[in-house]
Design an enzyme around this catalytic site. Structure first.
Site, PDB file in Angstrom:
ATOM      1  N   ASP A 283      -2.825  -4.888  -0.211  1.00  0.00           N
ATOM      2  CA  ASP A 283      -2.659  -6.224  -0.506  1.00  0.00           C
ATOM      3  C   ASP A 283      -2.071  -6.804   1.011  1.00  0.00           C
ATOM      4  O   ASP A 283      -0.902  -7.462   1.028  1.00  0.00           O
ATOM      5  CB  ASP A 283      -1.248  -6.226  -1.427  1.00  0.00           C
ATOM      6  CG  ASP A 283      -1.004  -7.515  -2.047  1.00  0.00           C
ATOM      7  OD1 ASP A 283       0.208  -7.823  -2.373  1.00  0.00           O
ATOM      8  OD2 ASP A 283      -1.931  -8.393  -1.830  1.00  0.00           O
TER       9      ASP A 283
ATOM     10  N   LYS B 107      -1.435  -9.432   3.714  1.00  0.00           N
ATOM     11  CA  LYS B 107      -1.522 -10.885   3.572  1.00  0.00           C
ATOM     12  C   LYS B 107      -0.613 -11.304   4.704  1.00  0.00           C
ATOM     13  O   LYS B 107       0.373 -10.865   4.944  1.00  0.00           O
ATOM     14  CB  LYS B 107      -1.289 -11.561   2.289  1.00  0.00           C
ATOM     15  CG  LYS B 107      -0.142 -10.836   1.618  1.00  0.00           C
ATOM     16  CD  LYS B 107       0.220 -11.371  -0.099  1.00  0.00           C
ATOM     17  CE  LYS B 107       1.092 -10.588  -0.622  1.00  0.00           C
ATOM     18  NZ  LYS B 107       1.470 -11.220  -1.928  1.00  0.00           N
TER      19      LYS B 107
ATOM     20  N   ASN C 168       3.239 -10.316   3.920  1.00  0.00           N
ATOM     21  CA  ASN C 168       3.474  -8.763   4.112  1.00  0.00           C
ATOM     22  C   ASN C 168       3.709  -8.381   5.651  1.00  0.00           C
ATOM     23  O   ASN C 168       3.683  -7.218   5.747  1.00  0.00           O
ATOM     24  CB  ASN C 168       2.596  -7.852   3.136  1.00  0.00           C
ATOM     25  CG  ASN C 168       2.918  -8.234   1.903  1.00  0.00           C
ATOM     26  OD1 ASN C 168       3.792  -8.607   1.356  1.00  0.00           O
ATOM     27  ND2 ASN C 168       2.180  -7.676   0.898  1.00  0.00           N
TER      28      ASN C 168
ATOM     29  N   ASP D 143       5.633  -3.374   2.173  1.00  0.00           N
ATOM     30  CA  ASP D 143       5.079  -3.721   0.833  1.00  0.00           C
ATOM     31  C   ASP D 143       4.029  -2.710   0.562  1.00  0.00           C
ATOM     32  O   ASP D 143       2.736  -3.168   0.387  1.00  0.00           O
ATOM     33  CB  ASP D 143       4.917  -5.030   0.280  1.00  0.00           C
ATOM     34  CG  ASP D 143       5.414  -5.368  -0.988  1.00  0.00           C
ATOM     35  OD1 ASP D 143       5.531  -6.453  -1.497  1.00  0.00           O
ATOM     36  OD2 ASP D 143       5.544  -4.300  -1.794  1.00  0.00           O
TER      37      ASP D 143
ATOM     38  N   THR E 212      -3.776 -10.017  -3.752  1.00  0.00           N
ATOM     39  CA  THR E 212      -3.064 -11.420  -4.065  1.00  0.00           C
ATOM     40  C   THR E 212      -4.709 -12.393  -3.816  1.00  0.00           C
ATOM     41  O   THR E 212      -5.260 -11.972  -2.800  1.00  0.00           O
ATOM     42  CB  THR E 212      -2.350 -11.717  -2.757  1.00  0.00           C
ATOM     43  OG1 THR E 212      -1.255 -10.802  -2.968  1.00  0.00           O
ATOM     44  CG2 THR E 212      -2.012 -13.401  -2.955  1.00  0.00           C
TER      45      THR E 212
END
Ligand code: CKG
Length: 322
Positions: free
Chosen positions: A156, A158, A161, A174, A213
């Site tokens: 994830d 992005k 994060n 995260d 995401t």
């Protein structure tokens, strides 16, 4: 729930027989004074905290036990703890110092990142210039390389994060949706030729179950629900594009339309997008994960000319975000 972290203090006490004994004490809630909330997740809150004895500052992630169980998130909490326990010696990872618990909650004591989110800095600047994109791209890639070498796929990645510490260095956070790959048995022969397409990526290199995401999800995750190390490099390509363009490559009115653009590789470069960076992004945003540029080739790409990979990258001054 197995707490983590060595006994961090020793107190001398006299036992019932009058004998002086050493009492090993672990940190607990009372050892910290809590401040502002830094972020709220679906089952956690991250709060600024100061160690009352050492005055060291931390971010403490507080997870409500009842909520975790009710929302069936126990697996994600354990994945995050196991992942962070595995990724302990790289400057680009938010470090987990200790965990403890009380009746109601679990506590993760983590590095504090005073610079906030990379996304927040990008929004304030609209776009990064090539020098800043090169530096932050290099620190993110160096950290992905470290994760992958330890069998961890983030899944994830992005700009939200990617946090920044007091030196404005990258700290990736995260890991609740990360995947820890089963390590191959040492005796397993490595004679097989490298896979030529995603279906031939060995099982232990792939990970199932949908996460991520919308704007940064890889096509293989959408098409055959399998994430692999190359899925993090697809997200990396989206981040490089976004730093220079000021927006992610795949963004539509809703998640479904965004997914359609991803699987159709439907994106354009804005006028003025630097040619060398464009070449790099085009070699990362490749539908077939087995044909996507791999980390060693990314490091050697012309866009990263001048970057000294390894410890040097984490000693030089971060470029002024102009
Ligand atoms: N989910 C987490 O583990 C986490 N969440 N946050 C705050 C989020 C705020 C929204 N965007 C993603 C991060 C953190 C952590 C790790 C530990 C951590 C350490 N320092 C900060 N620092 C911040 C400072 C200013 C604004 C936001 C975060 N934040 C965190």
């Amino acid at each position: 729930w197995q707490d983590r972290g060595a006994a961090v203090a020793v107190r001398q006490e006299v036992d019932a027989n009058g004998k002086t004994v050493a009492r090993y004490i672990k940190k607990g809630v009372r050892d910290f004074s809590f401040g502002n909330t830094l972020g709220e997740g679906s089952y956690s809150t991250v709060v600024f905290a100061t160690d009352r004895q050492t005055l060291k500052e931390y971010a403490i992630k507080i997870l409500d036990k009842r909520h975790i169980i009710k929302e069936k998130k126990v697996k994600y909490v354990n994945i995050e703890k196991d992942t962070l326990n595995r990724l302990t010696d790289h400057p680009g990872i938010v470090r987990l110092y200790y965990t403890f618990q009380d009746e109601r909650s679990l506590y993760f004591v983590l590095d504090l990142c005073k610079g906030g989110e990379l996304l927040g800095v990008l929004k304030r600047m609209t776009t990064f210039d090539e020098e800043c994109t090169r530096f932050y791209g290099a620190q993110i890639l160096d950290t992905i390389d470290y994760m992958h070498k330890r069998g961890v796929i983030h899944r994830d990645l992005k700009p939200e994060n990617v946090l920044l510490d007091h030196q404005m260095y990258v700290k990736i956070t995260d890991f609740g949706t990360a995947k820890i790959l089963k390590t191959r048995r040492p005796d397993e022969s490595q004679t097989s030729i490298p896979p030529i397409d995603s279906t031939e990526i060995p099982e232990e290199e792939r990970a199932s179950s949908f996460v991520g995401t919308a704007e940064y999800v890889s096509p293989e995750l959408l098409v055959d629900k399998n994430a692999c190390k190359a899925s993090d490099l697809w997200a990396f390509g989206c981040i490089i594009y976004q730093l220079l363009a000021g927006r992610p490559p795949f963004k539509a009115g809703n998640e479904y339309q965004t997914f359609q653009k991803i699987v159709a590789l439907d994106y354009e470069f804005p006028i003025g997008f630097p040619a060398v960076a464009r070449d790099l992004v085009e070699r990362l945003l490749v539908l077939d994960p087995a044909r996507r540029l791999q980390i060693e080739h990314i490091k050697n790409h012309e866009f990263f000319d001048g970057i000294s990979w390894g410890p040097e990258l984490w000693k030089q001054k971060a470029p002024r975000l102009k």
